[in-house]
Design a protein around this motif. Structure first.
Motif, short mmCIF file in Angstrom:
data_model
loop_
_atom_site.label_atom_id
_atom_site.label_comp_id
_atom_site.label_asym_id
_atom_site.label_seq_id
_atom_site.Cartn_x
_atom_site.Cartn_y
_atom_site.Cartn_z
N ILE A 78 0.85 -1.21 0.00
CA ILE A 78 0.00 0.00 0.00
C ILE A 78 0.88 1.25 0.00
O ILE A 78 0.68 2.18 -0.79
N LEU A 79 1.89 1.22 0.87
CA LEU A 79 2.80 2.38 0.98
C LEU A 79 3.50 2.66 -0.36
O LEU A 79 3.58 3.81 -0.82
N PHE A 80 3.99 1.60 -0.99
CA PHE A 80 4.73 1.78 -2.25
C PHE A 80 3.81 2.34 -3.34
O PHE A 80 4.27 3.06 -4.22
N LYS A 81 2.53 1.97 -3.28
CA LYS A 81 1.60 2.54 -4.28
C LYS A 81 1.41 4.03 -4.02
O LYS A 81 1.39 4.84 -4.94
N GLU A 82 1.28 4.37 -2.71
CA GLU A 82 1.14 5.80 -2.36
C GLU A 82 2.39 6.59 -2.78
O GLU A 82 2.29 7.70 -3.30
N LEU A 83 3.55 5.98 -2.55
CA LEU A 83 4.81 6.66 -2.87
C LEU A 83 5.12 6.62 -4.37
O LEU A 83 6.10 7.20 -4.82
N LYS A 84 4.28 5.88 -5.11
CA LYS A 84 4.50 5.69 -6.56
C LYS A 84 5.92 5.15 -6.86
O LYS A 84 6.65 5.71 -7.70
#
Ligand code: GRF
Length: 202
Positions: A70-76
């Motif tokens: 989830i975090l990596f998607k937010e951080l793109k």
């Protein structure tokens, strides 16, 4: 800018090679450093560059691979680099980031890879095999250890070495060049995954 997350387990010399690379300076941004412990020396390098640090795992104080997704998607995050990361990555995570996770392996794959083939185990196996060359490989990560498609490799002459430690030193020097080179190619959009091979434009 290519957004990177770099996974580490130990001293982090490959992490440093990426962060110090002059040619990557304007091409990448390392947005997260992830370890499998609450502390490893590589975290000190990340701190010096003010990069957020995460410890991934199941215990208290660790972030789960699901939350990391989830975090990596937010951080793109565009690319995840395994630079000496010793834990197996869960299948779901690999599926989510298919062809976006790369690993550096300190030998010439497909030889000297697989479960248990990490750190000095690799160099000892190479030494005892009587091979006259070794090297480093950067490959995409799939569901099993060290079997994903190879992106780039570089060889080093080991005909004169007297110990596995000498091989490790020679290979590490090559790793510190190869990993930034591959990341540069990815950042420039010059890496193409084909059916059997990875094509890298010069
Ligand atoms: C490197 O040899 C890497 O290829 C291997 O583990 C070592 C990590 O070194 N998988 P460092 O933490 O980058 O210094």
């Amino acid at each position: 800018m290519l957004a990177l997350a770099i996974f580490v387990s130990g001293r982090g010399s490959n992490l440093r090679a990426v962060l110090d690379s002059p040619k990557l300076k304007d091409l990448i941004k390392v947005k997260a450093v992830v370890g499998d412990k609450l502390y490893c020396p590589a975290f000190d390098i990340a701190k010096n560059f003010s990069i957020p640090i995460y410890s991934v795992g199941k215990k208290e104080g660790f972030i789960s691979f699901d939350d990391l997704t989830i975090l990596f998607k937010e951080l793109k995050i565009d690319v995840i680099v395994l630079a000496g990361f010793l834990k197996l990555i869960p299948e779901n995570f690999i599926k989510t980031f298919r062809n976006k996770i790369i690993n550096i392996h300190p030998a010439l794959l497909p030889s000297f890879g697989g479960a248990g083939m990490y750190g000095m185990n690799v160099h000892r196996a190479v030494f005892e095999s009587s091979a006259q060359v070794s090297g480093a490989s950067v490959h995409f990560v799939d569901e099993t250890y060290d079997t994903g498609k190879i992106i780039a490799q570089r060889c080093v002459d080991i005909s004169d070495v007297k110990s596995p430690e000498e091989i490790a030193e020679k290979v590490l020097r090559i790793e510190h060049q190869l990993l930034p080179d591959v990341i540069e190619k990815i950042a420039l959009g010059k890496v193409f995954v084909e059916e059997f091979r990875v094509r890298v434009e010069t």
